[in-house]
Motif scaffolding. Structure first.
Motif, PDB file in Angstrom:
ATOM      1  N   PRO A   1       0.818  -1.211   0.000  1.00 53.74           N
ATOM      2  CA  PRO A   1       0.000   0.000   0.000  1.00 53.74           C
ATOM      3  C   PRO A   1       0.856   1.267   0.000  1.00 53.74           C
ATOM      4  N   CYS A   2       2.136   1.119  -0.271  1.00 57.56           N
ATOM      5  CA  CYS A   2       3.046   2.266  -0.220  1.00 57.56           C
ATOM      6  C   CYS A   2       2.695   3.276  -1.296  1.00 57.56           C
ATOM      7  N   GLY A   3       3.045   4.504  -1.008  1.00 55.11           N
ATOM      8  CA  GLY A   3       2.793   5.583  -1.949  1.00 55.11           C
ATOM      9  C   GLY A   3       4.075   6.057  -2.594  1.00 55.11           C
ATOM     10  N   ARG A   4       4.181   7.344  -2.760  1.00 52.72           N
ATOM     11  CA  ARG A   4       5.298   7.926  -3.493  1.00 52.72           C
ATOM     12  C   ARG A   4       6.319   8.631  -2.624  1.00 52.72           C
TER      13      ARG A   4
ATOM     14  N   VAL B   1       5.695  14.643   7.345  1.00 47.36           N
ATOM     15  CA  VAL B   1       4.813  13.834   6.513  1.00 47.36           C
ATOM     16  C   VAL B   1       3.481  13.660   7.222  1.00 47.36           C
ATOM     17  N   ASP B   2       2.402  13.856   6.502  1.00 48.38           N
ATOM     18  CA  ASP B   2       1.078  13.525   7.010  1.00 48.38           C
ATOM     19  C   ASP B   2       0.448  12.591   5.992  1.00 48.38           C
ATOM     20  N   LEU B   3       0.515  11.298   6.265  1.00 47.74           N
ATOM     21  CA  LEU B   3      -0.009  10.311   5.323  1.00 47.74           C
ATOM     22  C   LEU B   3      -1.526  10.207   5.375  1.00 47.74           C
ATOM     23  N   ALA B   4      -2.114  10.700   6.451  1.00 48.53           N
ATOM     24  CA  ALA B   4      -3.568  10.672   6.612  1.00 48.53           C
ATOM     25  C   ALA B   4      -4.122   9.264   6.413  1.00 48.53           C
ATOM     26  N   THR B   5      -3.355   8.278   6.836  1.00 46.99           N
ATOM     27  CA  THR B   5      -3.778   6.883   6.710  1.00 46.99           C
ATOM     28  C   THR B   5      -3.024   6.062   7.741  1.00 46.99           C
ATOM     29  N   HIS B   6      -3.207   4.781   7.708  1.00 42.82           N
ATOM     30  CA  HIS B   6      -2.455   3.886   8.584  1.00 42.82           C
ATOM     31  C   HIS B   6      -1.831   2.784   7.736  1.00 42.82           C
ATOM     32  N   LYS B   7      -0.834   2.161   8.281  1.00 42.01           N
ATOM     33  CA  LYS B   7      -0.127   1.107   7.547  1.00 42.01           C
ATOM     34  C   LYS B   7       0.404   0.109   8.560  1.00 42.01           C
ATOM     35  N   ASN B   8       0.219  -1.157   8.281  1.00 41.45           N
ATOM     36  CA  ASN B   8       0.728  -2.209   9.140  1.00 41.45           C
ATOM     37  C   ASN B   8       1.925  -2.839   8.436  1.00 41.45           C
ATOM     38  N   THR B   9       3.118  -2.474   8.858  1.00 36.71           N
ATOM     39  CA  THR B   9       4.336  -2.948   8.199  1.00 36.71           C
ATOM     40  C   THR B   9       4.454  -4.465   8.256  1.00 36.71           C
ATOM     41  N   GLN B  10       4.034  -5.081   9.347  1.00 40.07           N
ATOM     42  CA  GLN B  10       4.123  -6.540   9.445  1.00 40.07           C
ATOM     43  C   GLN B  10       3.255  -7.221   8.401  1.00 40.07           C
ATOM     44  N   VAL B  11       2.049  -6.724   8.186  1.00 41.08           N
ATOM     45  CA  VAL B  11       1.172  -7.298   7.155  1.00 41.08           C
ATOM     46  C   VAL B  11       1.779  -7.087   5.770  1.00 41.08           C
ATOM     47  N   PHE B  12       2.283  -5.900   5.525  1.00 38.19           N
ATOM     48  CA  PHE B  12       2.911  -5.580   4.234  1.00 38.19           C
ATOM     49  C   PHE B  12       4.079  -6.531   3.956  1.00 38.19           C
ATOM     50  N   LEU B  13       4.972  -6.714   4.931  1.00 35.19           N
ATOM     51  CA  LEU B  13       6.125  -7.577   4.719  1.00 35.19           C
ATOM     52  C   LEU B  13       5.724  -9.031   4.538  1.00 35.19           C
ATOM     53  N   SER B  14       4.703  -9.486   5.267  1.00 34.32           N
ATOM     54  CA  SER B  14       4.271 -10.883   5.107  1.00 34.32           C
ATOM     55  C   SER B  14       3.682 -11.108   3.717  1.00 34.32           C
ATOM     56  N   LYS B  15       3.015 -10.113   3.155  1.00 33.11           N
ATOM     57  CA  LYS B  15       2.478 -10.238   1.782  1.00 33.11           C
ATOM     58  C   LYS B  15       3.595 -10.292   0.748  1.00 33.11           C
ATOM     59  N   LEU B  16       4.675  -9.556   1.000  1.00 28.70           N
ATOM     60  CA  LEU B  16       5.807  -9.602   0.081  1.00 28.70           C
ATOM     61  C   LEU B  16       6.498 -10.957   0.118  1.00 28.70           C
TER      62      LEU B  16
END
Length: 87
Positions: A31-34, A71-86
């Motif tokens: 879900p990473c952006g730019r 930075v204001d991403l105005a969202t949330h991100k779960n790095t553990q979920v992201f890495l497990s998907k990779l």
């Protein structure tokens, strides 16, 4: 992308490297952006302006080193979920 650009002599600009890196990244479940595109500029201070799909990068001239990021991403991100998907 920078490594491929240099090894295979694609002669891409820095902005082209960033563009193709992002296009490759969004094919993953990330879900990473730019924002991480700033890394391509190394120690060069920049301002990145995002307007929908349009990204403008302004290289800044500053008299001293800067050591902050706002930075204001105005969202949330779960790095553990992201890495497990990779994986």
């Amino acid at each position: 992308m920078r490594a491929f650009n240099q090894i295979y002599e694609f002669n891409m600009s820095r902005r082209d490297e960033i563009k193709f890196t992002y296009l490759g990244k969004i094919t993953t479940p990330s879900p990473c952006g730019r924002m991480d595109q700033a890394c391509a500029y190394g120690n060069q201070p920049i301002a990145i302006i995002f307007d929908g799909d349009v990204t403008e990068v302004i290289e800044l001239k500053v008299p001293k080193d800067l050591f902050f990021v706002i930075v204001d991403l105005a969202t949330h991100k779960n790095t553990q979920v992201f890495l497990s998907k990779l994986n």
